[in-house]
Write a protein that holds these residues in place. Sequence first.
Motif, PDB file in Angstrom:
ATOM      1  N   THR A 152      55.195  31.229  -5.824  1.00 23.39           N
ATOM      2  CA  THR A 152      55.038  30.144  -6.788  1.00 23.39           C
ATOM      3  C   THR A 152      53.579  30.005  -7.172  1.00 23.39           C
ATOM      4  O   THR A 152      52.663  30.352  -6.404  1.00 23.39           O
ATOM      5  N   LEU A 153      53.346  29.489  -8.360  1.00 16.69           N
ATOM      6  CA  LEU A 153      51.999  29.209  -8.832  1.00 16.69           C
ATOM      7  C   LEU A 153      51.502  27.904  -8.212  1.00 16.69           C
ATOM      8  O   LEU A 153      52.292  27.148  -7.624  1.00 16.69           O
ATOM      9  N   PRO A 154      50.234  27.627  -8.343  1.00 19.18           N
ATOM     10  CA  PRO A 154      49.724  26.347  -7.806  1.00 19.18           C
ATOM     11  C   PRO A 154      50.451  25.128  -8.346  1.00 19.18           C
ATOM     12  O   PRO A 154      50.522  24.096  -7.661  1.00 19.18           O
ATOM     13  N   CYS A 155      50.994  25.246  -9.551  1.00 17.63           N
ATOM     14  CA  CYS A 155      51.720  24.114 -10.133  1.00 17.63           C
ATOM     15  C   CYS A 155      53.139  24.005  -9.608  1.00 17.63           C
ATOM     16  O   CYS A 155      53.857  23.064  -9.923  1.00 17.63           O
ATOM     17  N   GLY A 156      53.589  24.988  -8.814  1.00 18.13           N
ATOM     18  CA  GLY A 156      54.931  24.994  -8.266  1.00 18.13           C
ATOM     19  C   GLY A 156      55.922  25.816  -9.066  1.00 18.13           C
ATOM     20  O   GLY A 156      57.084  25.935  -8.672  1.00 18.13           O
ATOM     21  N   ALA A 157      55.525  26.399 -10.187  1.00 17.71           N
ATOM     22  CA  ALA A 157      56.431  27.204 -11.002  1.00 17.71           C
ATOM     23  C   ALA A 157      56.799  28.492 -10.277  1.00 17.71           C
ATOM     24  O   ALA A 157      55.950  29.129  -9.644  1.00 17.71           O
ATOM     25  N   ASP A 158      58.062  28.878 -10.376  1.00 17.20           N
ATOM     26  CA  ASP A 158      58.574  30.093  -9.747  1.00 17.20           C
ATOM     27  C   ASP A 158      58.128  31.296 -10.560  1.00 17.20           C
ATOM     28  O   ASP A 158      58.463  31.425 -11.745  1.00 17.20           O
ATOM     29  N   VAL A 159      57.406  32.210  -9.945  1.00 17.82           N
ATOM     30  CA  VAL A 159      56.892  33.389 -10.648  1.00 17.82           C
ATOM     31  C   VAL A 159      58.035  34.276 -11.132  1.00 17.82           C
ATOM     32  O   VAL A 159      57.957  34.874 -12.208  1.00 17.82           O
ATOM     33  N   ASP A 160      59.102  34.371 -10.341  1.00 17.87           N
ATOM     34  CA  ASP A 160      60.246  35.185 -10.755  1.00 17.87           C
ATOM     35  C   ASP A 160      60.812  34.693 -12.077  1.00 17.87           C
ATOM     36  O   ASP A 160      61.162  35.484 -12.965  1.00 17.87           O
ATOM     37  N   LEU A 161      60.928  33.377 -12.222  1.00 16.43           N
ATOM     38  CA  LEU A 161      61.475  32.824 -13.457  1.00 16.43           C
ATOM     39  C   LEU A 161      60.560  33.112 -14.644  1.00 16.43           C
ATOM     40  O   LEU A 161      61.037  33.397 -15.748  1.00 16.43           O
ATOM     41  N   LEU A 162      59.256  33.044 -14.407  1.00 17.00           N
ATOM     42  CA  LEU A 162      58.319  33.337 -15.494  1.00 17.00           C
ATOM     43  C   LEU A 162      58.407  34.804 -15.897  1.00 17.00           C
ATOM     44  O   LEU A 162      58.370  35.142 -17.092  1.00 17.00           O
ATOM     45  N   LEU A 163      58.544  35.683 -14.909  1.00 17.88           N
ATOM     46  CA  LEU A 163      58.655  37.113 -15.212  1.00 17.88           C
ATOM     47  C   LEU A 163      59.945  37.404 -15.963  1.00 17.88           C
ATOM     48  O   LEU A 163      59.957  38.184 -16.927  1.00 17.88           O
ATOM     49  N   GLU A 164      61.039  36.770 -15.569  1.00 18.89           N
ATOM     50  CA  GLU A 164      62.293  36.952 -16.300  1.00 18.89           C
ATOM     51  C   GLU A 164      62.174  36.420 -17.723  1.00 18.89           C
ATOM     52  O   GLU A 164      62.753  36.986 -18.659  1.00 18.89           O
ATOM     53  N   GLN A 165      61.439  35.339 -17.895  1.00 23.10           N
ATOM     54  CA  GLN A 165      61.234  34.770 -19.223  1.00 23.10           C
ATOM     55  C   GLN A 165      60.529  35.770 -20.126  1.00 23.10           C
ATOM     56  O   GLN A 165      60.918  35.984 -21.282  1.00 23.10           O
ATOM     57  N   ASP A 208      58.255  31.151 -25.808  1.00 23.50           N
ATOM     58  CA  ASP A 208      59.116  29.962 -25.874  1.00 23.50           C
ATOM     59  C   ASP A 208      58.828  29.075 -24.665  1.00 23.50           C
ATOM     60  O   ASP A 208      59.573  29.085 -23.681  1.00 23.50           O
ATOM     61  N   ARG A 209      57.771  28.331 -24.741  1.00 28.84           N
ATOM     62  CA  ARG A 209      57.310  27.575 -23.581  1.00 28.84           C
ATOM     63  C   ARG A 209      57.828  26.147 -23.595  1.00 28.84           C
ATOM     64  O   ARG A 209      57.828  25.485 -24.638  1.00 28.84           O
ATOM     65  N   ASP A 210      58.270  25.702 -22.406  1.00 28.95           N
ATOM     66  CA  ASP A 210      58.759  24.334 -22.303  1.00 28.95           C
ATOM     67  C   ASP A 210      57.585  23.358 -22.230  1.00 28.95           C
ATOM     68  O   ASP A 210      56.408  23.757 -22.303  1.00 28.95           O
ATOM     69  N   ALA A 211      57.888  22.075 -22.086  1.00 22.35           N
ATOM     70  CA  ALA A 211      56.849  21.042 -22.109  1.00 22.35           C
ATOM     71  C   ALA A 211      55.825  21.243 -21.004  1.00 22.35           C
ATOM     72  O   ALA A 211      54.606  21.078 -21.220  1.00 22.35           O
ATOM     73  N   HIS A 212      56.299  21.618 -19.803  1.00 24.60           N
ATOM     74  CA  HIS A 212      55.360  21.850 -18.702  1.00 24.60           C
ATOM     75  C   HIS A 212      54.441  23.030 -18.993  1.00 24.60           C
ATOM     76  O   HIS A 212      53.221  22.946 -18.796  1.00 24.60           O
ATOM     77  N   GLN A 213      55.039  24.117 -19.469  1.00 20.18           N
ATOM     78  CA  GLN A 213      54.243  25.321 -19.719  1.00 20.18           C
ATOM     79  C   GLN A 213      53.218  25.115 -20.820  1.00 20.18           C
ATOM     80  O   GLN A 213      52.153  25.724 -20.807  1.00 20.18           O
ATOM     81  N   GLN A 214      53.529  24.267 -21.768  1.00 19.49           N
ATOM     82  CA  GLN A 214      52.582  23.996 -22.857  1.00 19.49           C
ATOM     83  C   GLN A 214      51.338  23.265 -22.369  1.00 19.49           C
ATOM     84  O   GLN A 214      50.280  23.344 -22.993  1.00 19.49           O
ATOM     85  N   GLN A 215      51.433  22.571 -21.225  1.00 17.94           N
ATOM     86  CA  GLN A 215      50.310  21.812 -20.699  1.00 17.94           C
ATOM     87  C   GLN A 215      49.680  22.458 -19.465  1.00 17.94           C
ATOM     88  O   GLN A 215      48.586  22.068 -19.063  1.00 17.94           O
ATOM     89  N   CYS A 216      50.388  23.420 -18.864  1.00 20.40           N
ATOM     90  CA  CYS A 216      49.943  23.979 -17.582  1.00 20.40           C
ATOM     91  C   CYS A 216      49.150  25.262 -17.777  1.00 20.40           C
ATOM     92  O   CYS A 216      49.676  26.251 -18.300  1.00 20.40           O
ATOM     93  N   CYS A 226      50.706  28.314 -15.748  1.00 22.15           N
ATOM     94  CA  CYS A 226      51.840  28.974 -16.401  1.00 22.15           C
ATOM     95  C   CYS A 226      51.398  29.760 -17.623  1.00 22.15           C
ATOM     96  O   CYS A 226      51.883  30.868 -17.871  1.00 22.15           O
ATOM     97  N   GLN A 227      50.481  29.208 -18.381  1.00 19.69           N
ATOM     98  CA  GLN A 227      50.003  29.898 -19.581  1.00 19.69           C
ATOM     99  C   GLN A 227      49.318  31.205 -19.221  1.00 19.69           C
ATOM    100  O   GLN A 227      49.543  32.235 -19.864  1.00 19.69           O
ATOM    101  N   ALA A 228      48.511  31.175 -18.168  1.00 14.74           N
ATOM    102  CA  ALA A 228      47.830  32.398 -17.738  1.00 14.74           C
ATOM    103  C   ALA A 228      48.840  33.429 -17.236  1.00 14.74           C
ATOM    104  O   ALA A 228      48.744  34.627 -17.544  1.00 14.74           O
ATOM    105  N   ALA A 229      49.800  32.935 -16.454  1.00 13.36           N
ATOM    106  CA  ALA A 229      50.785  33.863 -15.906  1.00 13.36           C
ATOM    107  C   ALA A 229      51.633  34.483 -17.008  1.00 13.36           C
ATOM    108  O   ALA A 229      51.878  35.700 -17.018  1.00 13.36           O
ATOM    109  N   LEU A 230      52.088  33.677 -17.940  1.00 13.72           N
ATOM    110  CA  LEU A 230      52.910  34.195 -19.028  1.00 13.72           C
ATOM    111  C   LEU A 230      52.142  35.197 -19.877  1.00 13.72           C
ATOM    112  O   LEU A 230      52.694  36.229 -20.290  1.00 13.72           O
ATOM    113  N   SER A 231      50.890  34.922 -20.144  1.00 14.77           N
ATOM    114  CA  SER A 231      50.076  35.854 -20.939  1.00 14.77           C
ATOM    115  C   SER A 231      49.868  37.168 -20.195  1.00 14.77           C
ATOM    116  O   SER A 231      49.964  38.258 -20.783  1.00 14.77           O
TER     117      SER A 231
END
Length: 217
Positions: A19-32, A40-48, A51-56
């Motif tokens: 998990t990331l420091p924010c608690g987001a599951d890395v597996d879910l981000l990778l599947e995304q 297609d970022r949700d409300a949390h990802q738009q502010q975190c 998550c933004q770094a991981a998704l990029s």
Amino acid sequence: MNDPPPDGPAGRPLLAAVTLPCGADVDLLLEQVAGGRGTDRDAHQQQCVHCQAALSEFATLWAPVAELAAAPVPAPPGLAAAVMNQIRSHVRDIWYTLEITESGAIRIAARIVAALARDCARMIPGVRVAFGRSTQDTIAARAEKATLGHRHPHAAIGVLGRTAVVDLAVAVTYNDPAHQVARNIQRQVITSLRDQVGLQSVKVNVTVDDILDDDES
């Protein structure tokens, strides 16, 4: 569409539930990202920022896989022509099965396939009468009429290549479960036609048209 990476949260896991420091599951981000939804970022990802770094980063790392998945695969030269020739050979005579071997062609008349199906059905416990036709609907009636026109009565059957669809109407013995008898017919006829005729695909439609007492012929 890009295939997702193997396994995932349901199969647990790609990255051992990191998990990331924010608690987001890395597996879910990778599947995304693998599913083409990295932007297609949700409300949390738009502010975190995590998550933004991981998704990029995942998008950059996954890009070569996405590129390969999107690349069209050209058909080998002559494949389409070969397939069309095979189709033409199969439809040249729709009253015979067709198997092409190294030694030549094997054809078996549809009436033979139908006769084997009828004989097999008659051997099933609970079956009193079996005909190679069905009175179920107008389509079956047309099939029977077409078969009669080919001078093969009671052979309501369609064959093409190594595929057959058989239409059977039966009368079963009173007190025998009609639905079970019908299923037994399907299983046995399919097995018989595969073994005796060499068919690969067989479909058997069974219509129970009558129930007879033991003293009825």
